[in-house]
Design a protein around this motif. Structure first.
Motif, PDB file in Angstrom:
ATOM      1  N   SER A 235       0.827  -1.215   0.000  1.00  0.00           N
ATOM      2  CA  SER A 235       0.000   0.000   0.000  1.00  0.00           C
ATOM      3  C   SER A 235       0.857   1.258   0.000  1.00  0.00           C
ATOM      4  N   VAL A 236       1.999   1.192   0.688  1.00  0.00           N
ATOM      5  CA  VAL A 236       2.873   2.369   0.749  1.00  0.00           C
ATOM      6  C   VAL A 236       3.311   2.790  -0.649  1.00  0.00           C
ATOM      7  N   VAL A 237       3.598   1.790  -1.507  1.00  0.00           N
ATOM      8  CA  VAL A 237       4.134   2.143  -2.826  1.00  0.00           C
ATOM      9  C   VAL A 237       3.068   2.692  -3.776  1.00  0.00           C
ATOM     10  N   ASP A 238       1.807   2.661  -3.360  1.00  0.00           N
ATOM     11  CA  ASP A 238       0.761   3.320  -4.143  1.00  0.00           C
ATOM     12  C   ASP A 238       0.858   4.818  -3.858  1.00  0.00           C
ATOM     13  N   GLU A 239       1.482   5.542  -4.768  1.00  0.00           N
ATOM     14  CA  GLU A 239       1.811   6.948  -4.481  1.00  0.00           C
ATOM     15  C   GLU A 239       0.584   7.815  -4.276  1.00  0.00           C
ATOM     16  N   LYS A 240      -0.568   7.340  -4.746  1.00  0.00           N
ATOM     17  CA  LYS A 240      -1.795   8.135  -4.579  1.00  0.00           C
ATOM     18  C   LYS A 240      -2.496   7.862  -3.252  1.00  0.00           C
ATOM     19  N   ASN A 241      -2.059   6.853  -2.537  1.00  0.00           N
ATOM     20  CA  ASN A 241      -2.703   6.504  -1.267  1.00  0.00           C
ATOM     21  C   ASN A 241      -2.146   7.368  -0.135  1.00  0.00           C
ATOM     22  N   HIS A 242      -2.871   8.416   0.209  1.00  0.00           N
ATOM     23  CA  HIS A 242      -2.388   9.349   1.222  1.00  0.00           C
ATOM     24  C   HIS A 242      -3.028   9.086   2.583  1.00  0.00           C
ATOM     25  N   ASP A 243      -3.177   7.815   2.917  1.00  0.00           N
ATOM     26  CA  ASP A 243      -3.648   7.458   4.244  1.00  0.00           C
ATOM     27  C   ASP A 243      -2.573   7.857   5.264  1.00  0.00           C
ATOM     28  N   TYR A 244      -2.953   8.650   6.244  1.00  0.00           N
ATOM     29  CA  TYR A 244      -1.960   9.187   7.171  1.00  0.00           C
ATOM     30  C   TYR A 244      -1.251   8.100   7.973  1.00  0.00           C
ATOM     31  N   ASN A 245      -2.038   7.197   8.582  1.00  0.00           N
ATOM     32  CA  ASN A 245      -1.423   6.145   9.400  1.00  0.00           C
ATOM     33  C   ASN A 245      -0.453   5.285   8.606  1.00  0.00           C
ATOM     34  N   LEU A 246      -0.831   5.009   7.357  1.00  0.00           N
ATOM     35  CA  LEU A 246       0.022   4.205   6.481  1.00  0.00           C
ATOM     36  C   LEU A 246       1.406   4.832   6.364  1.00  0.00           C
ATOM     37  N   ARG A 247       1.429   6.115   6.068  1.00  0.00           N
ATOM     38  CA  ARG A 247       2.704   6.782   5.886  1.00  0.00           C
ATOM     39  C   ARG A 247       3.424   7.012   7.225  1.00  0.00           C
ATOM     40  N   ALA A 248       2.633   7.221   8.278  1.00  0.00           N
ATOM     41  CA  ALA A 248       3.245   7.402   9.607  1.00  0.00           C
ATOM     42  C   ALA A 248       3.940   6.110  10.039  1.00  0.00           C
ATOM     43  N   ASN A 249       3.273   4.975   9.820  1.00  0.00           N
ATOM     44  CA  ASN A 249       3.882   3.697  10.187  1.00  0.00           C
ATOM     45  C   ASN A 249       5.122   3.400   9.352  1.00  0.00           C
ATOM     46  N   PHE A 250       5.068   3.755   8.088  1.00  0.00           N
ATOM     47  CA  PHE A 250       6.231   3.579   7.214  1.00  0.00           C
ATOM     48  C   PHE A 250       7.401   4.423   7.722  1.00  0.00           C
ATOM     49  N   MET A 251       7.130   5.684   8.007  1.00  0.00           N
ATOM     50  CA  MET A 251       8.189   6.594   8.431  1.00  0.00           C
ATOM     51  C   MET A 251       8.828   6.145   9.751  1.00  0.00           C
ATOM     52  N   TRP A 252       7.999   5.783  10.702  1.00  0.00           N
ATOM     53  CA  TRP A 252       8.521   5.410  12.021  1.00  0.00           C
ATOM     54  C   TRP A 252       9.260   4.061  11.952  1.00  0.00           C
ATOM     55  N   THR A 253       8.777   3.158  11.076  1.00  0.00           N
ATOM     56  CA  THR A 253       9.470   1.887  10.897  1.00  0.00           C
ATOM     57  C   THR A 253      10.854   2.106  10.290  1.00  0.00           C
ATOM     58  N   ALA A 254      10.930   2.953   9.279  1.00  0.00           N
ATOM     59  CA  ALA A 254      12.222   3.195   8.625  1.00  0.00           C
ATOM     60  C   ALA A 254      13.223   3.809   9.605  1.00  0.00           C
ATOM     61  N   THR A 255      12.747   4.695  10.479  1.00  0.00           N
ATOM     62  CA  THR A 255      13.642   5.294  11.477  1.00  0.00           C
ATOM     63  C   THR A 255      14.111   4.238  12.474  1.00  0.00           C
ATOM     64  N   ASN A 256      13.173   3.428  12.971  1.00  0.00           N
ATOM     65  CA  ASN A 256      13.513   2.403  13.950  1.00  0.00           C
ATOM     66  C   ASN A 256      14.408   1.305  13.366  1.00  0.00           C
ATOM     67  N   ALA A 257      14.369   1.162  12.049  1.00  0.00           N
ATOM     68  CA  ALA A 257      15.156   0.111  11.402  1.00  0.00           C
ATOM     69  C   ALA A 257      16.658   0.328  11.567  1.00  0.00           C
ATOM     70  N   LEU A 258      17.053   1.570  11.786  1.00  0.00           N
ATOM     71  CA  LEU A 258      18.499   1.824  11.882  1.00  0.00           C
ATOM     72  C   LEU A 258      18.815   2.927  12.897  1.00  0.00           C
ATOM     73  N   ASN A 259      18.151   2.874  14.051  1.00  0.00           N
ATOM     74  CA  ASN A 259      18.437   3.877  15.081  1.00  0.00           C
ATOM     75  C   ASN A 259      19.183   3.294  16.282  1.00  0.00           C
ATOM     76  N   GLY A 260      19.794   2.136  16.068  1.00  0.00           N
ATOM     77  CA  GLY A 260      20.620   1.583  17.143  1.00  0.00           C
ATOM     78  C   GLY A 260      19.865   0.724  18.128  1.00  0.00           C
ATOM     79  N   THR A 261      18.599   0.456  17.866  1.00  0.00           N
ATOM     80  CA  THR A 261      17.811  -0.395  18.758  1.00  0.00           C
ATOM     81  C   THR A 261      18.047  -1.875  18.477  1.00  0.00           C
ATOM     82  N   LEU A 262      18.121  -2.214  17.191  1.00  0.00           N
ATOM     83  CA  LEU A 262      18.107  -3.626  16.795  1.00  0.00           C
ATOM     84  C   LEU A 262      19.446  -4.340  16.925  1.00  0.00           C
ATOM     85  N   ASN A 263      20.526  -3.595  16.850  1.00  0.00           N
ATOM     86  CA  ASN A 263      21.839  -4.252  16.761  1.00  0.00           C
ATOM     87  C   ASN A 263      22.513  -4.451  18.116  1.00  0.00           C
TER      88      ASN A 263
END
Lengths: 396, 396
Positions: A235-263
């Motif tokens: 759904s994220v890659v559908d550029e016309k889908n401007h669902d707020y939660n969708l993009r918020a979850n994407f953004m926060w996931t990408a940040t958490n993916a490399l913020n020093g929590t996982l390693n």
């Protein structure tokens, strides 16, 4: 011997300012007496009014601007910004853009306070790798979720004159703050959205898919982020889908993916990035798309070494509970490739009209860069990397 | 209307120093020119050599000591430490102990730099709740995983003279560092280990079990921590089981349960703590054990309001996938109670020889403390709280 969680340090002082319409916070986030240099890349932050919102929020301040930071930020461009900072006396930097602009700004922040040759900020055979002990304070306004640079202290810079991609990091190069406004992603094209999902996914896998050491929190967090990307990616890659939660979850996931929590306390395997970088260097394929080519092939070739964690990945991330472990693992690897393909990223060289000639060329590059003993155990030799590239040639 | 993830700020500058034998890092973590006051509670840090390890690591420094901080740290005791700090000019505090010592140290750090009446640091009808803008820097050596205080900026203090339990928090009262050595938990008795598991579990539930807003990362992280506690809890409370990973996972889970990761952009329901505090105040039952009494009853009575999230909890945390949603929810609530009981914590008042007389007494206390409209929607009235206490009287 039973594997144990390794000792670790966790430190991340970046203040995250997340949500809608947070630009107005800029006035409070940057002290009134600071002279601010805004750094950005190309035209999109101009075109989509992000820059004008930033300017408006800092109305009345002494600000300067430095545009033109490239998608792979170059030392040659950034050093001009360093000169500007020194010449005009800026004492706060504000990066407006994606990972490249933020990485570039980290270098400018460090180089502006560095004594001696700024090349010595880097190692990798380019400089003396002297520690960065001081840096200008800087904040970021993130426009493209992908690299995680907005909440970590690392940066990758290209030195054109030496044809080298090098990196550095320091406890003083964390952003002071990062504004994460999911609505800023509404103007991104499908290709960049897909690249962001893939880049984040592979960042997580590189910290997770090694061998088990029993770090339950780190594993659960990684599995949670992977499941989130699998769930929302298409759904994220559908550029016309401007669902707020969708993009918020994407953004926060990408940040958490490399913020020093996982390693923390666990092994890491950055071989996908190493093998991918060479593909970008030789054939100009987008960074994230090279990862989509490498990772499924790498998991196939390294199945034996990564088997225990692959079973866990199959069961917890893909919810594959039927059949033998071998079958679950094969299915999980297959699902991983299909996930990338569902985002529009091919997983074989053949899709880029590249054939077996690439294997020798890429392995030579790895050898040249001394990437002859990589992965979590250091046992990924050139021969293993050759097998991975070969596996990725075309669908069987 | 579809629920959206709320705007949030995330900021946590505490440097976590995790693992075995990290005491020697103390010499680097505290600048050599600092005059350090070590704060601690009772005899256990003395008995188990933790204090002597700290003294050894700071050998050659100017240090002082202040012991005797109570399990529920009192203003009356802490203000003596404040006087000592001012009189002898300490400029760095080091808390050695559990949540009570760390909470107490936060107050000392703030009060030592506070202009005016230190009671004004608190609200809750006790003081004017003036913002704490400055505090002495402090570090911690954690001996008891439970409260999460080692990686947050909040503190709870008891004011004996006013018979009040009050709290405060400030961006300047994060620990500068916290040493988390899982081996320090090897001397803890079963009762304290169980209390730590339960306290952590309920902290997570209070940030998770409300209504869904679609915050996928926060939900997955909470579910990961809950699953971890369910998996390891029964082994953790075996005080003779000195498996390193077991204790490391327990310690890191307890810290993550309340370090500001889980509550970002989502509603919270701190009613379990509110109802539990009154039980401790009237009947002297351990804090965590009051939570074991309250939470299962609260989930039962509030099933309708929390239904959607209870289904998610049942499916993802307890892996209940068969039957109706109603049946899954009932089973998940039942499992929650059984989990607490498996740790040795009863979930009914009857186990403490308390009968229905407690209900009126506890509800009166809630009324006195104006806790008449609590929970994530502010719709938990005194009548609802009465029903929860009644539900918890005895097994049916």
């Amino acid at each position: 011997m039973k594997k144990e969680i390794a000792n670790f340090d966790y430190y991340n002082p970046t203040h995250i300012v997340f949500g809608k319409n947070r630009f107005s916070d800029l006035a409070d986030l940057i002290a009134a007496d600071k002279k601010v240099l805004i750094l950005y890349g190309g035209g999109s932050v101009e075109k989509f009014d992000t820059l004008s919102k930033v300017r408006e929020a800092l109305n009345g301040r002494t600000i300067g601007e430095f545009g033109g930071i490239e998608a792979n930020p170059t030392f040659e461009t950034l050093i001009e910004a360093v000169d500007l900072v020194k010449r005009e006396g800026y004492d706060f930097l504000l990066a407006v853009g994606g990972g490249s602009v933020i990485d570039g700004t980290k270098f400018v922040a460090a180089a502006a306070r560095f004594l001696g040759d700024p090349l010595d900020i880097f190692g990798n055979g380019v400089g003396a790798s002297k520690p960065v002990k001081e840096a200008l304070p800087f904040g970021t306004v993130l426009t493209l979720p992908a690299t995680g640079s907005e909440m970590n202290s690392g940066a990758v810079v290209t030195i054109k004159s030496k044809k080298a991609k090098v990196s550095f990091g320091s406890p003083v190069t964390f952003p002071v703050f990062s504004i994460l406004d999911p609505e800023l992603t509404y103007t991104l094209p499908e290709r960049q959205l897909a690249n962001g999902v893939i880049d984040s996914f592979v960042h997580i896998m590189e910290q997770y898919l090694t061998y088990p050491v029993g770090a339950m929190v780190q594993d659960r967090y990684a599995e949670g982020l992977l499941q989130t990307l699998i769930e929302i990616g298409p759904s994220v890659v559908d550029e016309k889908n401007h669902d707020y939660n969708l993009r918020a979850n994407f953004m926060w996931t990408a940040t958490n993916a490399l913020n020093g929590t996982l390693n923390k306390g666990v092994p890491g395997d950055w071989a996908s990035h190493s093998l991918g970088h060479e593909i970008t260097a030789l054939y100009g394929i987008d960074h994230a798309r090279t990862l989509a080519i490498v990772l499924p092939a790498l998991l196939t070739i390294r199945k034996k070494e990564k088997f225990d964690k692959l079973v866990q990945y199959a069961e917890r991330v893909w919810h594959l509970t039927e059949g033998s472990n071998e079958a679950k693992v094969d299915q999980a690897i297959s699902n991983t490739g299909q996930f990338f393909e569902s985002l529009g990223a091919p997983i074989y060289f053949s899709a880029y009209d590249l054939g077996e000639e690439v294997v020798d060329a890429l392995v030579s590059q790895l050898e040249k860069h001394q990437l002859t003993a990589i992965s979590e155990r250091g046992d990924q030799t050139l021969e293993v990397s050759r097998a991975i590239y070969t596996e990725a040639l075309k669908s069987k």
